[in-house]
Design a protein around this motif. Structure first.
Motif, PDB file in Angstrom:
ATOM      1  N   ASP A  33       0.814  -1.222   0.000  1.00  0.00           N
ATOM      2  CA  ASP A  33       0.000   0.000   0.000  1.00  0.00           C
ATOM      3  C   ASP A  33       0.845   1.269   0.000  1.00  0.00           C
ATOM      4  N   GLU A  34       2.117   1.168   0.405  1.00  0.00           N
ATOM      5  CA  GLU A  34       2.995   2.336   0.472  1.00  0.00           C
ATOM      6  C   GLU A  34       3.775   2.555  -0.822  1.00  0.00           C
ATOM      7  N   ILE A  35       3.581   1.681  -1.800  1.00  0.00           N
ATOM      8  CA  ILE A  35       4.295   1.790  -3.073  1.00  0.00           C
ATOM      9  C   ILE A  35       3.348   2.407  -4.096  1.00  0.00           C
ATOM     10  N   SER A  36       3.698   3.610  -4.541  1.00  0.00           N
ATOM     11  CA  SER A  36       2.791   4.356  -5.418  1.00  0.00           C
ATOM     12  C   SER A  36       3.091   4.161  -6.900  1.00  0.00           C
ATOM     13  N   ILE A  37       4.153   3.413  -7.219  1.00  0.00           N
ATOM     14  CA  ILE A  37       4.486   3.157  -8.623  1.00  0.00           C
ATOM     15  C   ILE A  37       4.430   1.649  -8.872  1.00  0.00           C
ATOM     16  N   GLU A  38       4.358   1.295 -10.142  1.00  0.00           N
ATOM     17  CA  GLU A  38       4.361  -0.125 -10.491  1.00  0.00           C
ATOM     18  C   GLU A  38       5.805  -0.611 -10.553  1.00  0.00           C
ATOM     19  N   VAL A  39       6.109  -1.612  -9.746  1.00  0.00           N
ATOM     20  CA  VAL A  39       7.437  -2.221  -9.747  1.00  0.00           C
ATOM     21  C   VAL A  39       7.279  -3.732  -9.859  1.00  0.00           C
ATOM     22  N   LYS A  40       8.312  -4.358 -10.423  1.00  0.00           N
ATOM     23  CA  LYS A  40       8.303  -5.811 -10.521  1.00  0.00           C
ATOM     24  C   LYS A  40       9.652  -6.341 -10.061  1.00  0.00           C
ATOM     25  N   GLU A  41       9.677  -7.622  -9.755  1.00  0.00           N
ATOM     26  CA  GLU A  41      10.898  -8.248  -9.263  1.00  0.00           C
ATOM     27  C   GLU A  41      12.052  -7.991 -10.225  1.00  0.00           C
ATOM     28  N   GLY A  42      13.185  -7.618  -9.662  1.00  0.00           N
ATOM     29  CA  GLY A  42      14.368  -7.315 -10.456  1.00  0.00           C
ATOM     30  C   GLY A  42      14.553  -5.843 -10.758  1.00  0.00           C
ATOM     31  N   ASP A  43      13.523  -5.037 -10.540  1.00  0.00           N
ATOM     32  CA  ASP A  43      13.645  -3.601 -10.795  1.00  0.00           C
ATOM     33  C   ASP A  43      14.621  -2.955  -9.814  1.00  0.00           C
ATOM     34  N   ILE A  44      15.396  -2.011 -10.317  1.00  0.00           N
ATOM     35  CA  ILE A  44      16.295  -1.216  -9.483  1.00  0.00           C
ATOM     36  C   ILE A  44      15.626   0.131  -9.259  1.00  0.00           C
ATOM     37  N   VAL A  45      15.614   0.565  -7.992  1.00  0.00           N
ATOM     38  CA  VAL A  45      14.921   1.790  -7.621  1.00  0.00           C
ATOM     39  C   VAL A  45      15.772   2.608  -6.656  1.00  0.00           C
ATOM     40  N   ASN A  46      15.452   3.881  -6.571  1.00  0.00           N
ATOM     41  CA  ASN A  46      15.953   4.743  -5.509  1.00  0.00           C
ATOM     42  C   ASN A  46      14.830   4.863  -4.489  1.00  0.00           C
ATOM     43  N   ILE A  47      15.169   4.719  -3.211  1.00  0.00           N
ATOM     44  CA  ILE A  47      14.170   4.844  -2.158  1.00  0.00           C
ATOM     45  C   ILE A  47      14.649   5.864  -1.136  1.00  0.00           C
ATOM     46  N   GLN A  48      13.743   6.781  -0.812  1.00  0.00           N
ATOM     47  CA  GLN A  48      14.003   7.771   0.220  1.00  0.00           C
ATOM     48  C   GLN A  48      12.974   7.556   1.328  1.00  0.00           C
ATOM     49  N   ASP A  49      13.442   7.516   2.566  1.00  0.00           N
ATOM     50  CA  ASP A  49      12.563   7.373   3.723  1.00  0.00           C
ATOM     51  C   ASP A  49      12.682   8.657   4.538  1.00  0.00           C
ATOM     52  N   ASP A  50      11.597   9.440   4.546  1.00  0.00           N
ATOM     53  CA  ASP A  50      11.635  10.691   5.305  1.00  0.00           C
ATOM     54  C   ASP A  50      11.091  10.514   6.724  1.00  0.00           C
ATOM     55  N   GLY A  51      10.863   9.257   7.120  1.00  0.00           N
ATOM     56  CA  GLY A  51      10.341   8.988   8.451  1.00  0.00           C
ATOM     57  C   GLY A  51       8.834   8.856   8.488  1.00  0.00           C
ATOM     58  N   PHE A  52       8.164   9.344   7.454  1.00  0.00           N
ATOM     59  CA  PHE A  52       6.704   9.273   7.387  1.00  0.00           C
ATOM     60  C   PHE A  52       6.233   8.426   6.208  1.00  0.00           C
ATOM     61  N   ALA A  53       6.968   8.525   5.108  1.00  0.00           N
ATOM     62  CA  ALA A  53       6.582   7.805   3.895  1.00  0.00           C
ATOM     63  C   ALA A  53       7.832   7.534   3.067  1.00  0.00           C
ATOM     64  N   TYR A  54       7.698   6.574   2.172  1.00  0.00           N
ATOM     65  CA  TYR A  54       8.783   6.248   1.252  1.00  0.00           C
ATOM     66  C   TYR A  54       8.517   6.925  -0.089  1.00  0.00           C
ATOM     67  N   THR A  55       9.578   7.455  -0.670  1.00  0.00           N
ATOM     68  CA  THR A  55       9.531   7.949  -2.034  1.00  0.00           C
ATOM     69  C   THR A  55      10.356   6.981  -2.861  1.00  0.00           C
ATOM     70  N   ILE A  56       9.714   6.365  -3.854  1.00  0.00           N
ATOM     71  CA  ILE A  56      10.375   5.346  -4.668  1.00  0.00           C
ATOM     72  C   ILE A  56      10.402   5.823  -6.109  1.00  0.00           C
ATOM     73  N   LYS A  57      11.602   5.782  -6.701  1.00  0.00           N
ATOM     74  CA  LYS A  57      11.768   6.182  -8.101  1.00  0.00           C
ATOM     75  C   LYS A  57      12.397   5.023  -8.861  1.00  0.00           C
ATOM     76  N   LEU A  58      11.728   4.608  -9.914  1.00  0.00           N
ATOM     77  CA  LEU A  58      12.215   3.526 -10.759  1.00  0.00           C
ATOM     78  C   LEU A  58      13.416   3.998 -11.566  1.00  0.00           C
ATOM     79  N   LEU A  59      14.409   3.139 -11.698  1.00  0.00           N
ATOM     80  CA  LEU A  59      15.601   3.428 -12.496  1.00  0.00           C
ATOM     81  C   LEU A  59      15.628   2.461 -13.687  1.00  0.00           C
ATOM     82  N   PRO A  60      14.863   2.770 -14.744  1.00  0.00           N
ATOM     83  CA  PRO A  60      14.712   1.816 -15.848  1.00  0.00           C
ATOM     84  C   PRO A  60      16.008   1.514 -16.601  1.00  0.00           C
TER      85      PRO A  60
END
Length: 82
Positions: A33-60
């Motif tokens: 529920d905390e992942i706002s983008i579509e990701v699949k196994e094997g994807d490389i991402v950048n993740i930022q944790d600000d203490g309240f929520a995660y920001t996830i950016k896909l690195l295609p």
């Protein structure tokens, strides 16, 4: 805030299990529920944790490069066994 690079290893129930790159020894579990983008196994991402929520950016591009490296290694292994 800094981003850390992770690989999505797998989904286990309601959680995504990310492995911190490059060693991939440290795990990060994030509820689906905390992942706002579509990701699949094997994807490389950048993740930022600000203490309240995660920001996830896909690195295609990095994901594609990693998949190509793995495919090349598999091909080398196959050719050795022929």
């Amino acid at each position: 805030m800094n981003y850390d690079k992770y690989t999505l290893d797998r989904f286990d129930g309601d959680y995504a299990i990310f492995l911190k790159r490059p060693e991939e020894m440290e795990q990060l579990l994030i509820h689906r529920d905390e992942i706002s983008i579509e990701v699949k196994e094997g994807d490389i991402v950048n993740i930022q944790d600000d203490g309240f929520a995660y920001t996830i950016k896909l690195l295609p591009e990095e994901t594609a490069d990693q998949k190509q490296r793995v495919n090349n290694l598999l091909e080398q292994l196959r050719s050795k066994h022929e």
